[in-house]
Scaffold this motif. Structure first.
Motif, PDB file in Angstrom:
ATOM      1  N   TRP A  29       0.831  -1.194   0.000  1.00  0.00           N
ATOM      2  CA  TRP A  29       0.000   0.000   0.000  1.00  0.00           C
ATOM      3  C   TRP A  29       0.867   1.246   0.000  1.00  0.00           C
ATOM      4  O   TRP A  29       1.954   1.285   0.545  1.00  0.00           O
ATOM      5  N   THR A  76      -6.733   3.072   5.517  1.00  0.00           N
ATOM      6  CA  THR A  76      -5.287   2.861   5.423  1.00  0.00           C
ATOM      7  C   THR A  76      -4.777   2.286   6.737  1.00  0.00           C
ATOM      8  O   THR A  76      -5.445   2.387   7.778  1.00  0.00           O
ATOM      9  N   ALA A  88      -4.032   5.990  -3.397  1.00  0.00           N
ATOM     10  CA  ALA A  88      -5.246   5.643  -2.669  1.00  0.00           C
ATOM     11  C   ALA A  88      -6.244   4.919  -3.552  1.00  0.00           C
ATOM     12  O   ALA A  88      -6.961   4.019  -3.101  1.00  0.00           O
ATOM     13  N   VAL A 141       0.612   5.689   0.285  1.00  0.00           N
ATOM     14  CA  VAL A 141      -0.212   6.879   0.502  1.00  0.00           C
ATOM     15  C   VAL A 141      -0.391   7.661  -0.787  1.00  0.00           C
ATOM     16  O   VAL A 141      -1.285   8.478  -0.909  1.00  0.00           O
ATOM     17  N   THR A 155      -5.437   1.275  -3.700  1.00  0.00           N
ATOM     18  CA  THR A 155      -5.813   0.620  -2.458  1.00  0.00           C
ATOM     19  C   THR A 155      -7.307   0.320  -2.437  1.00  0.00           C
ATOM     20  O   THR A 155      -7.734  -0.776  -2.065  1.00  0.00           O
TER      21      THR A 155
END
Length: 509
Positions: free
Chosen positions: A85, A418, A90, A87, A93
Motif C-alpha cells: 500500500w 489505510t 489511494a 499513501v 488501495t
C-alpha cells in the motif's frame, strides 16, 4: 501481445518455456491458435511465441474471450500477491479492497444493486468504483465477479460429485438455466462435459476434497508450529505429524451465519493444501476459500519476499504470515496476549471460550473440535466482572467489551481505510496499545509491512550482544525489510523460538 507494459512477451515467454512456478498465478498465457488460456506451468506443448498473449489475471484472459485450459486448470492457480500500500496511490488501495470484498461477499446475480452496496461500503460512487477497478484490474467489477463464479463452478464440477444445480447455486448463480447459459457462452462447452471421465480427489472417508494451491517454497512446519502453540482446545487442532489443521468457524451465507468445521491438510508431494469442509459450511464455500487462503497465506510470493529479507530468510525460506478466519477472534487473542507469554495467552483464551463460546451443532463436532469462538454480540452484553473472573485483568476485560460493541462498524472489522487510519482507530480504544494494534493489523488484515518495534523478542533479536537497541534504532534496523516487515517479524520470532528450544534441550542433557 500483452495486456500491460509489465507483461511483455520478452519477459514472459522465457518463463513459459521454463515452466517457472514462481510466476504461477501472477500471469496467464492465452493461445490464439486454440482459444485457451493456461498457467505458466502448464505441461502441454509450449505454443509459438507469436500465438501467445499474456494476461495479469484470469479475468483479463476471459474478458479477451479465452477459455480455461482443462489440463493445467487456471482455477487452481495461487492468486497474485497483494501489492504494498502507498499513501500516493489511494485509488489502487480502494480497488484492491473492492476485489477482496467481491471475493468474500455474496451478490445478486445481475450485480447491479451489489455494486451500489460495494461503492457505499468504500465511501465512493459506483461510477468511481468502476473507473478505479478497471484501471487496476483491467476488467469491470462485474466481469471480475463473473470470472470468479465460473472458475469456482469449474472446480466444483471437476472435483466433486455435487449435482450441477447445486454447483450453480454455490457458485452464486440464481438459476440452473442462467448458469448453463453463462458457462456455455464463456467456455463454449456444457458444464456436464467436465464430468466425463472424472477422477475425483477423495478423502480417507470417501468425501471430495478441494485443492488450494500455493507457490513453493513453503515453510510448512514453521507455520504449523506457530499455529499449534496458539491453538485453543475445542476450537482448533494442529496435527504436526500429519500436517493437518482442523478448526471450527462461522461463515456468512445468504444473510445467515453458518457454523461448522473445516479440515486442511498439506499435500506431502505437491504444493497444495486439501480442503475438506463439513456439510454445514459447504453452501458458503465461495466465501470460505478466499478466507482460508488468507489464513494460511497461500497467495504469498516467497521469491520476492525472501529476496527482500536477504540473509534473514535463508534459514527458513518460504515463511508465511498466518492470518485469521475471524478478525474478531484475532482481536480478542491479541488483547489476551498483551504482556504475557504465548502459553499464558492460550490459557486465558481457553477459559474465555469455555465461558462464553457455544457448542458446535450436533453432527459437526469431533472429540477435539467441538466449540465456537464467542461472538461479538455475546461479549458486547457481558459484564466486566464476568470476564475478569477468568483471570483477565479488568483493563483488558473492558477492552474486549469495547471491541465487541464497536463490531462490525469499525474500520478494522470492515477491512477499510489505510493502515495509519486503522492503527489510530484501534489505539483510541481503551486498553489497546501500539503493540496490540500492530499485531491485529499484521494478522487480522494480513498486512505485509507491519513491525511492532516495542516487542521485546524482536528488539533482542535485532540487537548486538550486550548492546540493546533503542526503540528508534529498532525501527531503523527493521526498515531494511520493508515492504515485508511482517514476514521479518515471523522470521525473528521463529529464530528466537528455535534458540529457546535448543537451550531447553541442552539443559535436559
Amino acid at each position: 501481445m500483452s495486456t500491460s507494459p509489465d507483461l511483455s512477451a520478452e519477459l514472459c515467454y522465457p518463463a513459459l518455456l521454463a515452466r517457472d512456478a514462481r510466476f504461477d498465478g501472477r500471469w496467464f498465457v492465452g493461445v490464439t491458435s486454440t482459444g485457451v488460456y493456461c498457467r505458466p506451468i502448464c505441461r502441454v506443448r509450449t505454443p509459438k511465441a507469436e500465438n501467445c498473449r499474456f494476461f495479469g489475471s484470469a479475468a483479463l484472459a476471459e474478458a479477451a474471450r479465452f477459455r480455461p485450459c482443462l489440463k493445467c486448470r487456471p482455477e487452481l492457480a495461487p492468486r497474485a500477491g497483494r501489492p504494498a500500500w502507498s499513501v500516493m496511490d489511494a485509488s489502487r488501495t480502494l480497488a484492491q479492497q473492492a476485489a477482496a470484498w467481491l471475493d468474500q461477499a455474496e451478490w445478486a446475480e445481475d450485480g447491479a444493486g451489489s455494486m451500489e452496496q460495494l461503492a457505499a461500503h468504500l465511501g465512493i460512487t459506483s461510477r468511481h468504483l468502476r473507473r478505479i477497478f478497471l484501471a487496476e484490474h483491467g476488467v469491470t467489477p462485474l466481469q471480475y465477479l463473473q470470472t470468479r463464479r465460473l472458475l469456482l463452478a469449474k472446480q466444483l464440477l471437476s472435483d466433486t460429485r455435487m449435482p450441477i444445480a447445486e454447483v450453480a447455486h454455490h457458485a452464486g448463480f440464481g438459476s440452473l438455466r442462467r448458469f448453463n447459459a453463462a458457462f456455455a457462452e464463456q467456455y463454449r462447452l456444457q458444464p456436464s462435459a467436465l464430468r466425463r471421465g472424472q477422477s475425483l480427489n477423495l478423502s480417507a472417508c470417501g468425501e471430495p476434497r478441494l485443492a488450494l494451491n500455493y507457490r513453493p517454497p513453503f515453510a510448512v512446519d514453521a507455520l504449523l508450529q506457530f499455529l499449534a502453540a496458539r491453538a485453543i482446545p475445542g476450537i482448533e487442532e494442529v496435527d504436526l505429524a500429519e500436517r493437518r489443521i482442523s478448526r471450527s468457524l462461522r461463515v456468512r451465507h445468504q444473510g445467515e451465519w453458518l457454523a461448522g468445521r473445516v479440515e486442511l491438510q498439506f499435500d506431502a508431494q505437491l504444493p497444495r493444501v486439501w480442503l475438506l469442509p463439513c456439510s454445514a459450511v459447504w453452501p458458503a464455500v465461495a466465501s470460505l476459500m478466499p478466507s482460508l487462503r488468507r489464513w494460511l497465506d497461500l497467495d504469498a510470493e516467497p521469491a520476492t519476499i525472501d529476496g527482500c529479507l536477504g540473509a534473514l530468510a535463508q534459514a527458513e525460506p518460504g515463511m508465511r504470515l498466518p492470518g485469521c478466519v475471524d478478525r474478531y477472534e484475532l482481536a480478542v487473542r491479541a488483547v489476551l496476549g498483551q504482556q504475557v507469554t504465548v502459553a499464558a495467552a492460550r490459557t486465558l483464551a481457553s477459559r474465555f471460550v469455555e465461558r462464553f463460546g457455544e457448542a458446535l451443532p450436533e453432527g459437526q463436532a469431533t472429540a477435539t473440535v467441538h466449540r465456537l469462538f464467542p461472538s461479538p454480540a455475546r461479549i458486547a452484553i457481558a459484564a466486566v466482572d464476568e470476564i475478569a473472573a477468568l483471570g483477565i485483568i479488568r483493563r483488558r476485560a473492558e477492552a474486549l467489551i469495547a471491541l465487541a460493541r464497536a463490531w462490525p462498524g469499525s474500520r478494522f472489522a470492515a477491512g477499510l481505510g489505510t493502515p495509519a487510519e486503522v492503527l489510530a482507530e484501534l489505539q483510541a480504544m481503551p486498553g489497546l496499545g501500539p503493540w496490540t494494534a500492530q499485531y491485529m493489523l499484521m494478522r487480522g488484515w494480513s498486512w505485509p509491512d507491519m513491525f511492532p518495534e516495542a516487542d521485546v523478542v524482536l528488539r533482542k533479536q535485532l540487537s548486538p550482544p550486550d548492546a540493546p537497541l533503542k526503540p528508534r534504532e529498532v525501527q531503523q534496523a527493521a526498515a531494511a525489510f520493508a515492504p515485508y516487515r511482517s514476514y521479518a517479524v515471523l522470521q525473528l520470532w521463529r529464530r528466537a523460538a528455535l534458540a529457546d528450544a535448543a537451550k531447553k534441550e541442552e539443559k535436559k542433557q
